[in-house]
Design an enzyme around this catalytic site. Structure first.
Site, PDB file in Angstrom:
ATOM      1  N   VAL A 129       0.828  -1.204   0.000  1.00 29.47           N
ATOM      2  CA  VAL A 129       0.000   0.000   0.000  1.00 29.47           C
ATOM      3  C   VAL A 129       0.859   1.250   0.000  1.00 29.47           C
ATOM      4  O   VAL A 129       0.560   2.238  -0.683  1.00 29.47           O
ATOM      5  CB  VAL A 129      -0.949  -0.028   1.219  1.00 29.47           C
ATOM      6  CG1 VAL A 129      -1.652   1.312   1.393  1.00 29.47           C
ATOM      7  CG2 VAL A 129      -1.971  -1.151   1.075  1.00 29.47           C
ATOM      8  N   ASP A 130       1.948   1.245   0.759  1.00 27.18           N
ATOM      9  CA  ASP A 130       2.784   2.433   0.916  1.00 27.18           C
ATOM     10  C   ASP A 130       3.418   2.847  -0.411  1.00 27.18           C
ATOM     11  O   ASP A 130       3.337   3.998  -0.830  1.00 27.18           O
ATOM     12  CB  ASP A 130       3.862   2.155   1.962  1.00 27.18           C
ATOM     13  CG  ASP A 130       4.217   3.382   2.787  1.00 27.18           C
ATOM     14  OD1 ASP A 130       3.462   4.371   2.754  1.00 27.18           O
ATOM     15  OD2 ASP A 130       5.242   3.338   3.484  1.00 27.18           O
ATOM     16  N   ASP A 131       4.074   1.890  -1.083  1.00 23.67           N
ATOM     17  CA  ASP A 131       4.655   2.196  -2.385  1.00 23.67           C
ATOM     18  C   ASP A 131       3.585   2.652  -3.365  1.00 23.67           C
ATOM     19  O   ASP A 131       3.789   3.600  -4.127  1.00 23.67           O
ATOM     20  CB  ASP A 131       5.366   0.962  -2.953  1.00 23.67           C
ATOM     21  CG  ASP A 131       6.777   0.825  -2.417  1.00 23.67           C
ATOM     22  OD1 ASP A 131       7.679   1.471  -2.960  1.00 23.67           O
ATOM     23  OD2 ASP A 131       6.975   0.065  -1.456  1.00 23.67           O
TER      24      ASP A 131
END
Length: 640
Positions: free
Chosen positions: A376-378
Site C-alpha cells: 500500500v505504501d509504495d
C-alpha cells in the site's frame, strides 16, 4: 574588521541537489540508492555458502574486510550507526570472521568474544542466530523453539496459520519449518567454546515463564511440539514438507529471490536443498544468482550485502522531489521515470488475495521483481508521483492510477487504517511465539502508511469518500499525547509526524485544528540547537528519552520541514523561526556535490530490531522540503 560570510543560499542548495539527483537517474528511468543494514547480512551470506559448500576465498576475504570495517573500538558490532552493542550481530560477525581465518587470539577477535561472554554468551543470542549455529553443530536443535511444517495445514481461520504472520515473516517461517523438521548438522571447521559463558554448561535451559501468561503458555506448547517432533506421523510430515516446498517454489520471484529480501532467500535455499533440490536445479541457480544483484562492491575491495532493494520507492520519491524542486511536469527525466513505473505496475494477484480474493489487483511493490508482494505504501506514493507528471500515454497512466486507487481502498483494514502488505493482520499472538524473537512479525495498520493513503486519496479527489474520512479519524484518534505520531517504517516520531500532517491538511483539516497545532508545537520543541532535527533509533525502545531526539540529519530535518510547511508555518511571510532555522541548517550542511552526509539510520524495517540507512533519503527529502519552502507550495499537486 572583515565582513562575516553570507549564509548559504537555499536556492543554490536546491539547484545543486536537483542536479545531483538528476545525475543519479538510471538510463532506464529509475533511481536506487544503496540500502544499508548491518553485518548480519554479510555474515549469513558466508554461513549460507559454507553450508551449501560453495564458499570461495576471494568472496570470503572481501566480506570479512567489510565486517572488520564495521567493528567498533570496543570489539562489538551494532545494528545501526552509533547504536549500542548488539549481541546477536556480534556473535554472527565473529563466527564469519573465524570462518575467514581470523585468529581468535587477535585483539579484535578477543575483544568481540569477551563482549559475547559478558552479555550472556551464545545462549542469550536471538533464535535466528542460534539456528545458524545449529546448522554447523555449534548449538543443539533441541535447545531451539520448534516450528513444525504441519503449520501449513492450519486453515486460515485458526490462530497462528501462516497468513496470521506478516508477509516477510511467513516467507521466512515456511522454509524454516522445513529446516526445523530436518535439523541438519554439517559440522563446522572449529568450535566456539570461547563464546560460552560456562564451557562446562554451554547450553543452559532458560527458566519457564509463569503459566498464567502467554509467554508461559507458548513455552509449554513448545515443549509439546518438541515431543511431537519425535513421534510425528511420517506420511503427515512428508505431506507437510511437500506442501511447504511447493509454497516456497511458487513464491520465487522472477529475479530468483524470495520476497525481495535476504532472510527468506537464504532460508528458502537451505530448505529446498534439504528437500532434494541440488545446486544445479534452475530454482537454486536463480536463487543464488539473485544475491549478485544484492551485492555492493566498494572501491577498496570490500563486499557487503543489501538486505533488499528499493527502486520503486526511490523512484517515486525522486519524482515527487524533482517536481517540488520546480522541474516542469513534462521534463524528460520525469517522463522516463513515469514510463518505468508504469512498466512496474503489478496486475496479478499475490499473497494479499488470500484475505481479499475478490479484489482486483493494481499496485506497486518495493523492488525490481517483487510481484507477489505489492504494498500500500509504495502504491500510494507512486500514485502521488504519477499524478504530478504529464506523460504521452495519459490514458495508460490514468488506468494505472484508477486500478491502484481501487486496490488500495480494498486493502483498508476494519479499523479504517492501512497496513503495508496485508489486511487486518493484527493478531498479537505470532509475536508471542518463542520462535519469533527476530522483530515484528505482523503487519498492523500504521500512521505513516495510513497518512500516505489519505494524502493520495485527497490528491485523486477522494477526500470526501467515507473511507478517506475513516482514515483521517483513525489518524486523529492515534495521535500521541505529546502531539506526534509513531513512525512504523521510518525513524520514528519525526517520520510519523512528517507523514501525517501533510496528509491531514491535504484531506481538508484546517491548519488551526488543535491536532495540527499540537503537532507543530511538538516539532518546534524537538528542534536541535543547530537548527536541524534528528531522532535516534533508540526512540523505539525508550521513547521517553529519545522521541524526536538525536543528531540532526538531512532526511529528518526535511520531514520536520515538510510537516511545518504543510501546517502553514512560514509560508506567507517566512516568519516561522523554526522553518527558517531548518532551511538554513540544510543549506549550511550540504556537501559540495549537492547531497548531504548522513551516516545515521533513519529507515525502519522492524522497530528497534532491524534498522535501515536508505542512502537516497539524504537527498530526495531535502529536495522536497527546500522546493516546497522556496516555491511556497506546502503540498504536492497535479501537473502544472
Amino acid at each position: 574588521m572583515g565582513r562575516s560570510a553570507a549564509p548559504p543560499d537555499p536556492r543554490e542548495a536546491l539547484a545543486r541537489a536537483t542536479d545531483h539527483l538528476l545525475a543519479l537517474q538510471n538510463a532506464d528511468g529509475w533511481w536506487k540508492g544503496d540500502l544499508e543494514t548491518n553485518v548480519t547480512m554479510d555474515a549469513e551470506d558466508l554461513l549460507l555458502r559454507q553450508f551449501l559448500g560453495i564458499r570461495e576465498p576471494e568472496q570470503t576475504a572481501a566480506s570479512a574486510a567489510w565486517i572488520r570495517s564495521q567493528q567498533r573500538a570496543d570489539g562489538t558490532w551494532a545494528t545501526f550507526h552509533d547504536g549500542p552493542p548488539e549481541l546477536s550481530a556480534t556473535v554472527e560477525a565473529y563466527v564469519a570472521l573465524k570462518l575467514a581465518g581470523d585468529d581468535p587470539e587477535a585483539p579484535h577477535m578477543a575483544a568481540a568474544s569477551a563482549y559475547v561472554r559478558a552479555a550472556g554468551g551464545i545462549a542469550a543470542a536471538r533464535v535466528f542466530t542460534r539456528i545458524w549455529l545449529a546448522l554447523f553443530g555449534w548449538w543443539p536443535w533441541e535447545r531451539l523453539p520448534e516450528m513444525p511444517p504441519e503449520i501449513m495445514f492450519l486453515p486460515r481461520w485458526v490462530p497462528l496459520n501462516i497468513y496470521a504472520f506478516g508477509c516477510w515473516a511467513r516467507q521466512t517461517i515456511v522454509p524454516l519449518t522445513v529446516v526445523s523438521a530436518h535439523r541438519p548438522v554439517r559440522p563446522g571447521p572449529f568450535d566456539l567454546t570461547e563464546l560460552h559463558t560456562d564451557p562446562a554448561d554451554p547450553y543452559p535451559l532458560r527458566p519457564l515463564s509463569p503459566i498464567a501468561g502467554w509467554d508461559g503458555l507458548f513455552e509449554r506448547l513448545d515443549k509439546v511440539l518438541h515431543a511431537y517432533h519425535h513421534v510425528a506421523a511420517r506420511p503427515l510430515r512428508r505431506a507437510a514438507l511437500a506442501k511447504a516446498g511447493r509454497w516456497i517454489v511458487e513464491r520465487q520471484e522472477a529475479d530468483g529471490c524470495w520476497g525481495g529480501i535476504q532472510p527468506p532467500a537464504v532460508y528458502s535455499l537451505i530448505a529446498l536443498q534439504l528437500l532434494g533440490y541440488d545446486l544445479d536445479h534452475p530454482v537454486m541457480k536463480a536463487g543464488l544468482d539473485s544475491f549478485d544483484r544484492f551485492t555492493v562492491h566498494t572501491e577498496d575491495g570490500r563486499r557487503w550485502m543489501e538486505a533488499c532493494q528499493s527502486p520503486v520507492w526511490d523512484t517515486c520519491l525522486a519524482t515527487i522531489a524533482l517536481r517540488d524542486a520546480g522541474l516542469p511536469a513534462d521534463h524528460p527525466a520525469l517522463a522516463s521515470a513515469v514510463g518505468w513505473m508504469l512498466d512496474e505496475e503489478i496486475t496479478t494477484p499475490g499473497d494479499w488475495a488470500v484475505r481479499r480474493p475478490r479484489l482486483a489487483p493494481g499496485g506497486w511493490a518495493f523492488e525490481f521483481e517483487n510481484d507477489n508482494y505489492p504494498d500500500v505504501d509504495d502504491t500510494a506514493e507512486v500514485v502521488l508521483a504519477l499524478r504530478r507528471v504529464t506523460h504521452p500515454e495519459q490514458s495508460r497512466l490514468d488506468g494505472a492510477v484508477e486500478r491502484a486507487v481501487e486496490w488500495t481502498l480494498g486493502m483498508q483494514s476494519r479499523n479504517g487504517a492501512w497496513g503495508a502488505f496485508d489486511v487486518n493482520n493484527t493478531s498479537t499472538l505470532p509475536n508471542k511465539l518463542p520462535f519469533c524473537d527476530f522483530g515484528e512479525v505482523v503487519d498492523p495498520p500504521s500512521a505513516d502508511v495510513t497518512a500516505h493513503m489519505v494524502e493520495m486519496l485527497a490528491e485523486v479527489g477522494r477526500a470526501e469518500d467515507p473511507r478517506t474520512k475513516r482514515g483521517v479519524a483513525w489518524l486523529l484518534a492515534n495521535q500521541e499525547a505529546d502531539g506526534s505520531w509513531f513512525g512504523r517504517w521510518g525513524t520514528n516520531y519525526i517520520y510519523g509526524t512528517g507523514s501525517v500532517l501533510p496528509a491531514l491538511v491535504a484531506a481538508g483539516l484546517p491548519t488551526d485544528h488543535p491536532a495540527v497545532r499540537h503537532a507543530v508545537g511538538w516539532l518546534e520543541s524537538r528542534q536541535n540547537q543547530d537548527g536541524g532535527w534528528g531522532e535516534d533509533m533508540r526512540s523505539y525502545a525508550d521513547p521517553a528519552t529519545w522521541s524526536g531526539r538525536g543528531e540532526s540529519t538531512a532526511s529528518q530535518t526535511a520531514w520536520a520541514l515538510m510537516a511545518l510547511l504543510a501546517a502553514g508555518e512560514g509560508l506567507s511571510d517566512g516568519s516561522s523561526a523554526a522553518v527558517e532555522r531548518g532551511v538554513a541548517w540544510l543549506a549550511a550542511t550540504q556537501l559540495p556535490s549537492g547531497t548531504w552526509d548522513e551516516p545515521q539510520f533513519t529507515g525502519t524495517g522492524f522497530p528497534w530490531d532491524f534498522s535501515i540507512n536508505y542512502h537516497l533519503y539524504r537527498l530526495v527529502f531535502p529536495v522536497t522540503a527546500l522546493g516546497r519552502y522556496l516555491h511556497r507550495t506546502p503540498l504536492g499537486g497535479g501537473p502544472k
